[in-house]
Motif scaffolding. Structure first.
Motif, mmCIF file in Angstrom:
data_model
loop_
_atom_site.group_PDB
_atom_site.id
_atom_site.type_symbol
_atom_site.label_atom_id
_atom_site.label_comp_id
_atom_site.label_asym_id
_atom_site.label_seq_id
_atom_site.Cartn_x
_atom_site.Cartn_y
_atom_site.Cartn_z
ATOM 1 N N HIS A 115 0.832 -1.209 0.000
ATOM 2 C CA HIS A 115 0.000 0.000 0.000
ATOM 3 C C HIS A 115 0.859 1.248 0.000
ATOM 4 O O HIS A 115 0.640 2.186 -0.786
ATOM 5 C CB HIS A 115 -0.922 0.001 1.231
ATOM 6 C CG HIS A 115 -1.831 1.199 1.270
ATOM 7 N ND1 HIS A 115 -3.154 1.153 0.871
ATOM 8 C CD2 HIS A 115 -1.596 2.491 1.640
ATOM 9 C CE1 HIS A 115 -3.690 2.360 0.996
ATOM 10 N NE2 HIS A 115 -2.769 3.200 1.467
ATOM 11 N N ASN A 116 1.862 1.279 0.872
ATOM 12 C CA ASN A 116 2.726 2.462 0.952
ATOM 13 C C ASN A 116 3.556 2.644 -0.325
ATOM 14 O O ASN A 116 3.822 3.764 -0.752
ATOM 15 C CB ASN A 116 3.648 2.378 2.175
ATOM 16 C CG ASN A 116 2.879 2.526 3.472
ATOM 17 O OD1 ASN A 116 1.693 2.876 3.470
ATOM 18 N ND2 ASN A 116 3.535 2.275 4.597
ATOM 19 N N LEU A 117 3.917 1.515 -0.936
ATOM 20 C CA LEU A 117 4.617 1.584 -2.233
ATOM 21 C C LEU A 117 3.721 2.262 -3.259
ATOM 22 O O LEU A 117 4.169 3.079 -4.064
ATOM 23 C CB LEU A 117 4.949 0.173 -2.720
ATOM 24 C CG LEU A 117 6.432 -0.218 -2.712
ATOM 25 C CD1 LEU A 117 6.604 -1.654 -3.162
ATOM 26 C CD2 LEU A 117 7.256 0.717 -3.581
ATOM 27 N N SER A 170 -7.198 0.536 0.320
ATOM 28 C CA SER A 170 -6.237 0.225 -0.756
ATOM 29 C C SER A 170 -6.964 0.156 -2.102
ATOM 30 O O SER A 170 -6.453 0.651 -3.111
ATOM 31 C CB SER A 170 -5.537 -1.117 -0.485
ATOM 32 O OG SER A 170 -4.816 -1.066 0.720
ATOM 33 N N LEU A 171 -8.135 -0.424 -2.104
ATOM 34 C CA LEU A 171 -8.912 -0.529 -3.340
ATOM 35 C C LEU A 171 -9.308 0.864 -3.818
ATOM 36 O O LEU A 171 -9.195 1.196 -5.007
ATOM 37 C CB LEU A 171 -10.166 -1.391 -3.090
ATOM 38 C CG LEU A 171 -11.074 -1.628 -4.291
ATOM 39 C CD1 LEU A 171 -10.324 -2.337 -5.431
ATOM 40 C CD2 LEU A 171 -12.299 -2.472 -3.908
ATOM 41 N N LYS A 172 -9.765 1.692 -2.880
ATOM 42 C CA LYS A 172 -10.131 3.077 -3.210
ATOM 43 C C LYS A 172 -8.956 3.817 -3.815
ATOM 44 O O LYS A 172 -9.087 4.543 -4.810
ATOM 45 C CB LYS A 172 -10.588 3.805 -1.954
ATOM 46 C CG LYS A 172 -12.039 3.652 -1.585
ATOM 47 C CD LYS A 172 -12.318 4.542 -0.381
ATOM 48 C CE LYS A 172 -13.786 4.575 -0.045
ATOM 49 N NZ LYS A 172 -14.054 5.379 1.149
ATOM 50 N N MET A 173 -7.777 3.621 -3.225
ATOM 51 C CA MET A 173 -6.580 4.322 -3.711
ATOM 52 C C MET A 173 -6.264 3.941 -5.151
ATOM 53 O O MET A 173 -5.829 4.765 -5.944
ATOM 54 C CB MET A 173 -5.366 4.012 -2.815
ATOM 55 C CG MET A 173 -5.429 4.657 -1.452
ATOM 56 S SD MET A 173 -5.497 6.470 -1.551
ATOM 57 C CE MET A 173 -7.084 6.770 -0.805
ATOM 58 N N SER A 174 -6.521 2.643 -5.479
ATOM 59 C CA SER A 174 -6.235 2.196 -6.857
ATOM 60 C C SER A 174 -7.172 2.918 -7.820
ATOM 61 O O SER A 174 -6.777 3.298 -8.925
ATOM 62 C CB SER A 174 -6.381 0.681 -6.971
ATOM 63 O OG SER A 174 -7.735 0.306 -6.833
ATOM 64 N N LEU A 175 -8.427 3.121 -7.390
ATOM 65 C CA LEU A 175 -9.402 3.827 -8.233
ATOM 66 C C LEU A 175 -9.021 5.296 -8.378
ATOM 67 O O LEU A 175 -9.123 5.864 -9.471
ATOM 68 C CB LEU A 175 -10.799 3.699 -7.622
ATOM 69 C CG LEU A 175 -11.403 2.288 -7.730
ATOM 70 C CD1 LEU A 175 -12.575 2.110 -6.764
ATOM 71 C CD2 LEU A 175 -11.866 2.022 -9.168
ATOM 72 N N ALA A 230 1.363 2.476 -9.353
ATOM 73 C CA ALA A 230 0.615 2.711 -8.110
ATOM 74 C C ALA A 230 -0.617 1.801 -8.047
ATOM 75 O O ALA A 230 -0.897 1.178 -7.019
ATOM 76 C CB ALA A 230 0.210 4.179 -8.013
ATOM 77 N N ILE A 231 -1.317 1.694 -9.178
ATOM 78 C CA ILE A 231 -2.528 0.865 -9.210
ATOM 79 C C ILE A 231 -2.178 -0.584 -8.870
ATOM 80 O O ILE A 231 -2.841 -1.229 -8.047
ATOM 81 C CB ILE A 231 -3.200 0.960 -10.604
ATOM 82 C CG1 ILE A 231 -3.778 2.367 -10.809
ATOM 83 C CG2 ILE A 231 -4.286 -0.100 -10.769
ATOM 84 C CD1 ILE A 231 -4.165 2.675 -12.241
ATOM 85 N N ASP A 232 -1.126 -1.086 -9.518
ATOM 86 C CA ASP A 232 -0.719 -2.481 -9.265
ATOM 87 C C ASP A 232 -0.436 -2.698 -7.781
ATOM 88 O O ASP A 232 -0.842 -3.718 -7.204
ATOM 89 C CB ASP A 232 0.545 -2.819 -10.074
ATOM 90 C CG ASP A 232 0.219 -2.982 -11.556
ATOM 91 O OD1 ASP A 232 1.160 -2.948 -12.383
ATOM 92 O OD2 ASP A 232 -0.984 -3.121 -11.882
ATOM 93 N N CYS A 233 0.289 -1.767 -7.184
ATOM 94 C CA CYS A 233 0.669 -1.902 -5.767
ATOM 95 C C CYS A 233 -0.563 -1.882 -4.859
ATOM 96 O O CYS A 233 -0.681 -2.702 -3.944
ATOM 97 C CB CYS A 233 1.610 -0.772 -5.360
ATOM 98 S SG CYS A 233 3.243 -0.893 -6.112
ATOM 99 N N PHE A 234 -1.486 -0.994 -5.139
ATOM 100 C CA PHE A 234 -2.684 -0.903 -4.292
ATOM 101 C C PHE A 234 -3.514 -2.167 -4.383
ATOM 102 O O PHE A 234 -4.047 -2.661 -3.371
ATOM 103 C CB PHE A 234 -3.532 0.316 -4.684
ATOM 104 C CG PHE A 234 -2.954 1.643 -4.240
ATOM 105 C CD1 PHE A 234 -2.821 2.697 -5.139
ATOM 106 C CD2 PHE A 234 -2.552 1.853 -2.926
ATOM 107 C CE1 PHE A 234 -2.292 3.921 -4.742
ATOM 108 C CE2 PHE A 234 -2.008 3.058 -2.521
ATOM 109 C CZ PHE A 234 -1.876 4.103 -3.424
ATOM 110 N N LEU A 235 -3.584 -2.702 -5.594
ATOM 111 C CA LEU A 235 -4.391 -3.906 -5.756
ATOM 112 C C LEU A 235 -3.732 -5.099 -5.076
ATOM 113 O O LEU A 235 -4.411 -5.954 -4.495
ATOM 114 C CB LEU A 235 -4.633 -4.180 -7.249
ATOM 115 C CG LEU A 235 -5.555 -3.160 -7.935
ATOM 116 C CD1 LEU A 235 -5.651 -3.428 -9.446
ATOM 117 C CD2 LEU A 235 -6.963 -3.177 -7.329
ATOM 118 N N LYS A 236 -2.422 -5.170 -5.134
ATOM 119 C CA LYS A 236 -1.701 -6.238 -4.404
ATOM 120 C C LYS A 236 -1.980 -6.102 -2.914
ATOM 121 O O LYS A 236 -2.220 -7.093 -2.209
ATOM 122 C CB LYS A 236 -0.201 -6.141 -4.663
ATOM 123 C CG LYS A 236 0.255 -6.801 -5.937
ATOM 124 C CD LYS A 236 1.779 -6.815 -6.072
ATOM 125 C CE LYS A 236 2.099 -7.445 -7.429
ATOM 126 N NZ LYS A 236 3.229 -6.812 -8.099
#
Lengths: 427, 268
Positions: B158-160, B189-194, B173-179
């Motif tokens: 998430h922090n990555l 984390s899901l919200k951040m990816s969006l 960033a999207i990949d990291c949040f989804l991981k």
């Protein structure tokens, strides 16, 4: 009546030091006198130009032969001038108007201040030549009046002679009188003390008084010049003395200078000696300068304080946190010579962009606060601005305060802004 | 009324370079300021003979340098070394000093992995983005080799993601949040990816994620609105709405220069 250059055992607080050597000089445009003190002596002695005599005045004259690198001075120079033909001689180099004047000495050019330096170097070495003293002395020179121009000339001369501000100082006659008196027996100044300084045609009156209400005791000196004075007029002088002493409680009187030569003071002395101690002589100011050297150069604690014309009149401080303790940091102290005094410090600003300065008169308990706002200082985090504060007195009752933004290293670069304020003595 | 803290030490001509925070330090006050801001980056690499020598030779405080050297010999602990420094400098209040020292003592009880993560987080907070990314990947390289639970690893991802987003690298960033979401199931984390997808103006990706993870339309609307509101309130827009064309050109140039400077700092 007494001569004030005889040895006395003092019951007051003269500093006795081992292996120290002090010189006091009385300097005016016509002559100089040199007093000195070292640990072998009870009180300062004055160098006499003729062995075993009481002739202390060294004429302010320099002379030099074309083929000789050595300068002659004083009586030696006078005798040389009388014998020799091809010489360079000069005698008016210690006048304000001649300090920057140039003198042609054969193939060399000298300014008045250069000649003054040569003369001072000669007379400072006198005691060590006569008495075999090896140490470098601490020197104080007293003269009638000091201003910034004179101060800077002598400061420069001191540096060139290998001294610094602590070991080469100048004071005025008032201060010399003060230091002389506080090293005399306390009985001599239980009340007021009068000093009459007479030359061929002028008379100066110094009146020393003290206020026992404060600790330390504040000493004050009034000064008056009498233009029309003729030595030898005993009756007129006696009337003048009666006028001066009227309503005053005077414990002792000092008669100083050439104007009192010649045993003409008959009625005047009879009047003065009634209930007072009276002293006559010539070397009070050089001895006073010597006492000054002994006390000032050692930063001794004394029970008296005198604020002369050249002394700063109030304490200027800031309140700081020092390792989590609040304390007052004094930038300039009352009593410091204002030509010499200067203070620099660096602080971190917190909670705003103002700096409070505390001004306090020495006899008052309360201080007045003068706040300086550092206008247009960049807005930064708290405790992330380092400022330099420089306080430089510009007169005895005002100080130039300079503040500079130093930023905070690479974290916040300096804005290069600075602020100047003149602060005056509190009313 | 302003307050003043007396500086009792000189300014150094040659700075001390504190590697962990990548800053030159010219005074003890600056050093303490940086310690306060970067407590998690204070480690044994800082408490060193090099620092003691700098304090002696450049700051001119031999007494402090010797005291610190003695402490290194005797204790060799970060908390005790820093305690002496903070106390001597007097830049922070007594309670601030205590808090820092307590935190350092606490860190001395944590595992190496926990401390490394805190350091990486501190780097991210202090805008040392590239270094934080490097440190996060270093931590992730221990996966399988050291004991790390899914939550811990998820937080690192998430922090990555946040770090990449700060660098405008939204795909990464999207990949990291989804991981991170897959490991922790943390909705944030899901919200951040969006958010990352929307910031990149990649509507296709935005809706792909929404569909794959079955995101509620309310959340989608909230995200869109927040981003739009942000752009509406962004003062740099004023630069573009300036009517005077010459001034507008100058404003745009200055804005670009400022943004470049900021970005370079993030990558330092």
């Amino acid at each position: 009546m007494e001569i004030f250059n005889t040895r006395k055992i003092e019951d007051n607080n003269i500093l006795t030091v081992e292996n120290e050597y002090y010189i006091g000089i009385d300097l005016n445009s016509e002559y100089a006198m040199v007093s000195y003190y070292c640990s072998d002596l009870d009180t300062p002695e004055t160098v006499s130009t003729t062995y075993g005599s009481d002739v202390y005045q060294i004429p302010l004259i320099l002379a030099k032969n074309r083929n000789d690198t050595n300068w002659l001075y004083g009586e030696e120079a006078i005798k040389y001038i009388e014998r020799e033909e091809e010489i360079f001689a000069v005698k008016d180099f210690f006048r304000i108007e001649n300090m920057d004047k140039t003198y042609e000495c054969f193939d060399e050019i000298y300014e008045g201040k250069d000649l003054l330096q040569i003369f001072l170097c000669k007379i400072i070495n006198l005691p060590s030549k006569i008495f075999g003293l090896n140490q470098k002395p601490k020197v104080v020179i007293s003269m009638k009046k000091i201003d910034r121009y004179i101060y800077e000339i002598f400061e420069n001369i001191g540096f060139k002679l290998g001294y610094d501000n602590n070991t080469f100082k100048i004071i005025d006659y008032k201060e010399s009188f003060y230091y002389y008196m506080i090293n005399q027996s306390i009985q001599l100044f239980q009340n007021n003390v009068m000093l009459f300084f007479a030359s061929r045609d002028t008379l100066e009156v110094y009146k020393l008084s003290k206020s026992n209400k404060t600790k330390p005791i504040i000493v004050d000196i009034d000064y008056k010049k009498v233009e029309q004075f003729t030595p030898g007029e005993d009756k007129e002088f006696c009337e003048f003395l009666k006028e001066q002493m009227s309503g005053q409680n005077v414990t002792s009187v000092y008669l100083v200078g050439n104007g009192f030569d010649g045993n003409w003071l008959l009625e005047s002395i009879q009047f003065l000696c009634k209930g007072r101690r009276v002293f006559i002589g010539k070397n009070l100011f050089s001895k006073g300068a010597c006492y000054t050297a002994m006390l000032k150069c050692k930063n001794s604690d004394i029970n008296y304080v005198y604020f002369g014309e050249n002394d700063f009149k109030f304490n200027l401080s800031i309140k700081v946190q020092n390792r989590n303790q609040m304390e007052f940091l004094t930038l300039i102290s009352a009593g410091e010579n204002y030509y010499e005094a200067k203070s620099t410090c660096e602080v971190i600003l917190s909670k705003g962009n103002t700096v409070d300065f505390w001004k306090q008169l020495p006899e008052c308990r309360e201080a007045k606060i003068e706040a300086i706002t550092l206008k247009d200082l960049p807005i930064r985090e708290d405790k992330a601005t380092r400022i330099k504060i420089v306080a430089t007195p510009i007169s005895n009752d005002s100080v130039d305060v300079y503040v500079e933004d130093m930023g905070f290293g690479d974290i916040y670069k300096s804005s290069n802004k600075s602020w100047h304020y003149i602060m005056k003595m509190p009313a | 009324m302003g307050e003043l803290i007396l500086c009792t030490s000189l300014l150094a001509k040659v700075p001390y370079f504190w590697e962990n925070v990548s800053e030159n330090v010219y005074s003890l006050e600056e050093l303490v300021y940086l310690i306060k801001k970067n407590v998690f980056l204070v480690d044994k690499t800082m408490i060193s003979e090099e620092l003691c020598t700098w304090i002696e030779m450049e700051i001119g405080d031999k007494l402090l340098a010797d005291e610190l050297r003695q402490d290194l010999k005797k204790n060799n602990r970060v908390s005790s070394f820093v305690n002496i420094l903070l106390d001597r400098v007097g830049y922070l209040s007594a309670s601030e000093n205590d808090n820092i020292v307590k935190l350092l003592i606490e860190l001395e009880t944590k595992s190496e992995l926990e401390v490394e993560k805190l350091k990486a987080d501190q780097l991210l907070k202090s805008d040392k983005i590239l270094r934080s990314i490097k440190n996060y990947y270093k931590l992730l390289s221990y996966t399988g080799k050291r004991q790390m639970d899914d939550r811990f690893i998820g937080n690192i991802w998430h922090n990555l993601g946040s770090a990449y987003a700060r660098l405008f690298q939204f795909n990464e960033a999207i990949d990291c949040f989804l991981k991170a979401y897959s490991l922790t199931a943390n909705l944030n984390s899901l919200k951040m990816s969006l958010y990352a997808a929307f910031c990149e103006k990649n509507e296709k990706k935005f809706y792909e994620i929404a569909e794959e993870y079955d995101v509620d339309t309310v959340i989608l609307s909230e995200i869109k609105k927040n981003v739009e509101d942000f752009y509406l309130n962004d003062s740099s827009d004023l630069v573009f709405t300036e009517k005077n064309s010459k001034k507008k050109e100058e404003n745009v140039k200055n804005l670009i220069l400022e943004l470049k400077k900021e970005y370079k700092k993030l990558c330092s």
